[in-house]
Design a protein around this motif. Structure first.
Motif, PDB file in Angstrom:
ATOM      1  N   LYS A  46       0.840  -1.189   0.000  1.00 47.05           N
ATOM      2  CA  LYS A  46       0.000   0.000   0.000  1.00 47.05           C
ATOM      3  C   LYS A  46       0.876   1.241   0.000  1.00 47.05           C
ATOM      4  CE  LYS A  46      -3.775   2.097   2.569  1.00 47.05           C
ATOM      5  NZ  LYS A  46      -4.593   2.067   3.765  1.00 47.05           N
ATOM      6  N   VAL A  47       0.477   2.238  -0.776  1.00 44.31           N
ATOM      7  CA  VAL A  47       1.144   3.536  -0.756  1.00 44.31           C
ATOM      8  C   VAL A  47       0.430   4.385   0.283  1.00 44.31           C
ATOM      9  CG1 VAL A  47       1.712   5.587  -2.092  1.00 44.31           C
ATOM     10  CG2 VAL A  47       1.817   3.340  -3.173  1.00 44.31           C
ATOM     11  N   LEU A  48       1.162   4.819   1.316  1.00 44.02           N
ATOM     12  CA  LEU A  48       0.555   5.532   2.428  1.00 44.02           C
ATOM     13  C   LEU A  48       0.492   7.035   2.210  1.00 44.02           C
ATOM     14  CD1 LEU A  48       2.250   3.551   5.312  1.00 44.02           C
ATOM     15  CD2 LEU A  48      -0.024   3.223   4.346  1.00 44.02           C
ATOM     16  N   GLY A  49       1.426   7.605   1.494  1.00 42.93           N
ATOM     17  CA  GLY A  49       1.399   9.042   1.243  1.00 42.93           C
ATOM     18  C   GLY A  49       2.785   9.597   1.025  1.00 42.93           C
ATOM     19  N   ARG A  50       2.834  10.902   0.800  1.00 38.24           N
ATOM     20  CA  ARG A  50       4.102  11.580   0.556  1.00 38.24           C
ATOM     21  C   ARG A  50       4.614  12.212   1.834  1.00 38.24           C
ATOM     22  NH1 ARG A  50       6.063  12.474  -4.478  1.00 38.24           N
ATOM     23  NH2 ARG A  50       4.805  11.579  -6.135  1.00 38.24           N
ATOM     24  N   THR A  51       5.934  12.268   1.962  1.00 36.38           N
ATOM     25  CA  THR A  51       6.564  12.877   3.120  1.00 36.38           C
ATOM     26  C   THR A  51       7.815  13.601   2.659  1.00 36.38           C
ATOM     27  OG1 THR A  51       7.390  12.459   5.339  1.00 36.38           O
ATOM     28  CG2 THR A  51       7.864  10.796   3.689  1.00 36.38           C
ATOM     29  N   GLY A  52       8.512  14.197   3.580  1.00 33.79           N
ATOM     30  CA  GLY A  52       9.682  14.986   3.229  1.00 33.79           C
ATOM     31  C   GLY A  52       9.306  16.452   3.128  1.00 33.79           C
ATOM     32  N   SER A  53      10.301  17.309   3.144  1.00 26.85           N
ATOM     33  CA  SER A  53      10.026  18.748   3.156  1.00 26.85           C
ATOM     34  C   SER A  53       9.345  19.206   1.887  1.00 26.85           C
ATOM     35  CB  SER A  53      11.327  19.518   3.365  1.00 26.85           C
ATOM     36  OG  SER A  53      12.205  19.271   2.291  1.00 26.85           O
ATOM     37  N   ARG A  54       9.609  18.544   0.769  1.00 28.15           N
ATOM     38  CA  ARG A  54       8.991  18.941  -0.501  1.00 28.15           C
ATOM     39  C   ARG A  54       8.129  17.835  -1.100  1.00 28.15           C
ATOM     40  NH1 ARG A  54      14.429  21.541  -2.200  1.00 28.15           N
ATOM     41  NH2 ARG A  54      14.171  23.599  -1.281  1.00 28.15           N
ATOM     42  N   GLY A  55       7.885  16.794  -0.343  1.00 29.26           N
ATOM     43  CA  GLY A  55       7.058  15.698  -0.849  1.00 29.26           C
ATOM     44  C   GLY A  55       7.773  14.786  -1.816  1.00 29.26           C
ATOM     45  N   GLY A  56       9.088  14.763  -1.759  1.00 31.74           N
ATOM     46  CA  GLY A  56       9.853  13.949  -2.702  1.00 31.74           C
ATOM     47  C   GLY A  56      10.023  12.506  -2.279  1.00 31.74           C
ATOM     48  N   VAL A  57       9.507  12.153  -1.112  1.00 33.62           N
ATOM     49  CA  VAL A  57       9.643  10.793  -0.595  1.00 33.62           C
ATOM     50  C   VAL A  57       8.250  10.218  -0.407  1.00 33.62           C
ATOM     51  CG1 VAL A  57      10.540   9.396   1.301  1.00 33.62           C
ATOM     52  CG2 VAL A  57      11.790  11.403   0.555  1.00 33.62           C
ATOM     53  N   ILE A  58       8.071   8.965  -0.801  1.00 31.92           N
ATOM     54  CA  ILE A  58       6.772   8.300  -0.680  1.00 31.92           C
ATOM     55  C   ILE A  58       6.887   7.237   0.403  1.00 31.92           C
ATOM     56  CG2 ILE A  58       5.022   6.965  -1.886  1.00 31.92           C
ATOM     57  CD1 ILE A  58       6.097   8.193  -4.493  1.00 31.92           C
ATOM     58  N   GLN A  59       5.921   7.224   1.305  1.00 31.11           N
ATOM     59  CA  GLN A  59       5.920   6.223   2.376  1.00 31.11           C
ATOM     60  C   GLN A  59       5.028   5.064   1.944  1.00 31.11           C
ATOM     61  OE1 GLN A  59       4.594   7.260   6.485  1.00 31.11           O
ATOM     62  NE2 GLN A  59       6.802   7.189   6.824  1.00 31.11           N
ATOM     63  N   VAL A  60       5.572   3.841   2.042  1.00 31.20           N
ATOM     64  CA  VAL A  60       4.846   2.647   1.596  1.00 31.20           C
ATOM     65  C   VAL A  60       4.920   1.565   2.663  1.00 31.20           C
ATOM     66  CG1 VAL A  60       5.252   3.081  -0.864  1.00 31.20           C
ATOM     67  CG2 VAL A  60       6.880   1.711   0.409  1.00 31.20           C
ATOM     68  N   ARG A  61       3.940   0.665   2.645  1.00 32.67           N
ATOM     69  CA  ARG A  61       3.977  -0.538   3.473  1.00 32.67           C
ATOM     70  C   ARG A  61       4.392  -1.680   2.559  1.00 32.67           C
ATOM     71  NH1 ARG A  61       2.406  -2.233   8.220  1.00 32.67           N
ATOM     72  NH2 ARG A  61       1.247  -0.347   8.689  1.00 32.67           N
ATOM     73  N   VAL A  62       5.435  -2.405   2.965  1.00 32.17           N
ATOM     74  CA  VAL A  62       5.945  -3.515   2.159  1.00 32.17           C
ATOM     75  C   VAL A  62       5.851  -4.809   2.954  1.00 32.17           C
ATOM     76  CG1 VAL A  62       7.530  -2.065   0.838  1.00 32.17           C
ATOM     77  CG2 VAL A  62       8.329  -3.161   2.914  1.00 32.17           C
ATOM     78  N   GLN A  63       5.709  -5.918   2.228  1.00 33.13           N
ATOM     79  CA  GLN A  63       5.705  -7.247   2.844  1.00 33.13           C
ATOM     80  C   GLN A  63       6.805  -8.063   2.192  1.00 33.13           C
ATOM     81  OE1 GLN A  63       2.039  -9.410   2.749  1.00 33.13           O
ATOM     82  NE2 GLN A  63       2.751 -10.803   4.332  1.00 33.13           N
ATOM     83  N   PHE A  64       7.610  -8.734   3.031  1.00 35.14           N
ATOM     84  CA  PHE A  64       8.730  -9.502   2.515  1.00 35.14           C
ATOM     85  C   PHE A  64       8.241 -10.733   1.777  1.00 35.14           C
ATOM     86  CE2 PHE A  64      10.670  -6.998   5.859  1.00 35.14           C
ATOM     87  CZ  PHE A  64      11.759  -6.491   5.188  1.00 35.14           C
ATOM     88  N   MET A  65       8.932 -11.042   0.683  1.00 35.10           N
ATOM     89  CA  MET A  65       8.528 -12.165  -0.158  1.00 35.10           C
ATOM     90  C   MET A  65       9.280 -13.448   0.187  1.00 35.10           C
ATOM     91  SD  MET A  65       8.413 -10.084  -3.722  1.00 35.10           S
ATOM     92  CE  MET A  65       7.785 -11.436  -4.675  1.00 35.10           C
ATOM     93  N   ASP A  66      10.397 -13.345   0.868  1.00 35.36           N
ATOM     94  CA  ASP A  66      11.213 -14.509   1.195  1.00 35.36           C
ATOM     95  C   ASP A  66      10.485 -15.373   2.226  1.00 35.36           C
ATOM     96  OD1 ASP A  66      13.258 -16.267   1.324  1.00 35.36           O
ATOM     97  OD2 ASP A  66      14.576 -14.997   2.534  1.00 35.36           O
ATOM     98  N   GLN A  67      10.148 -16.580   1.870  1.00 38.04           N
ATOM     99  CA  GLN A  67       9.393 -17.464   2.761  1.00 38.04           C
ATOM    100  C   GLN A  67      10.300 -18.328   3.636  1.00 38.04           C
ATOM    101  OE1 GLN A  67       6.164 -17.157   3.064  1.00 38.04           O
ATOM    102  NE2 GLN A  67       6.109 -15.652   1.420  1.00 38.04           N
ATOM    103  N   SER A  68      11.591 -18.389   3.307  1.00 37.89           N
ATOM    104  CA  SER A  68      12.466 -19.313   4.031  1.00 37.89           C
ATOM    105  C   SER A  68      13.142 -18.688   5.245  1.00 37.89           C
ATOM    106  CB  SER A  68      13.540 -19.846   3.081  1.00 37.89           C
ATOM    107  OG  SER A  68      14.336 -18.770   2.615  1.00 37.89           O
ATOM    108  N   SER A  69      13.149 -17.373   5.363  1.00 36.65           N
ATOM    109  CA  SER A  69      13.875 -16.745   6.469  1.00 36.65           C
ATOM    110  C   SER A  69      12.917 -16.287   7.568  1.00 36.65           C
ATOM    111  CB  SER A  69      14.684 -15.552   5.955  1.00 36.65           C
ATOM    112  OG  SER A  69      13.818 -14.497   5.607  1.00 36.65           O
TER     113      SER A  69
END
Length: 103
Positions: A46-69
């Motif tokens: 999911k893309v949560l929104g923009r952050t940073g002083s000028r909005g140049g950074v995007i905050q996202v929620r990520v889920q790891f794909m590696d099932q073995s670790s």
């Protein structure tokens, strides 16, 4: 006593004139250790929104794909610079830190 520049000149001229200059040994710090080395793959949920002083950074929620670790199924909030959308796959070099939430 010879001046400093003469010692530097002699060292430099020796390295250019000698066919086999003496090997230089650089100390390797013992505290530097890489983790497993490979980047961990994570899918953007999911893309949560923009952050940073000028909005140049995007905050996202990520889920790891590696099932073995130990990261299997774990999700984090990360800051990403550049264009990104849901479903993209990130290669994360560092997996311990989590970004602070948007306000």
């Amino acid at each position: 006593r010879s001046p400093f520049w003469l010692k530097v000149f002699q060292a430099v001229s020796y390295s250019y004139l000698s066919p086999n200059p003496p090997p230089q040994k650089f100390p390797q710090p013992s505290f530097v250790k890489m983790d497993s080395g490979a980047a961990k793959l994570a899918k953007v949920e999911k893309v949560l929104g923009r952050t940073g002083s000028r909005g140049g950074v995007i905050q996202v929620r990520v889920q790891f794909m590696d099932q073995s670790s130990e990261l299997a199924g774990r999700s984090l909030i990360r800051n990403v610079k550049g264009p990104i959308r849901e479903g993209d796959i990130l290669a994360l070099l560092e997996t311990e830190r989590e970004a602070r939430r948007l306000r």
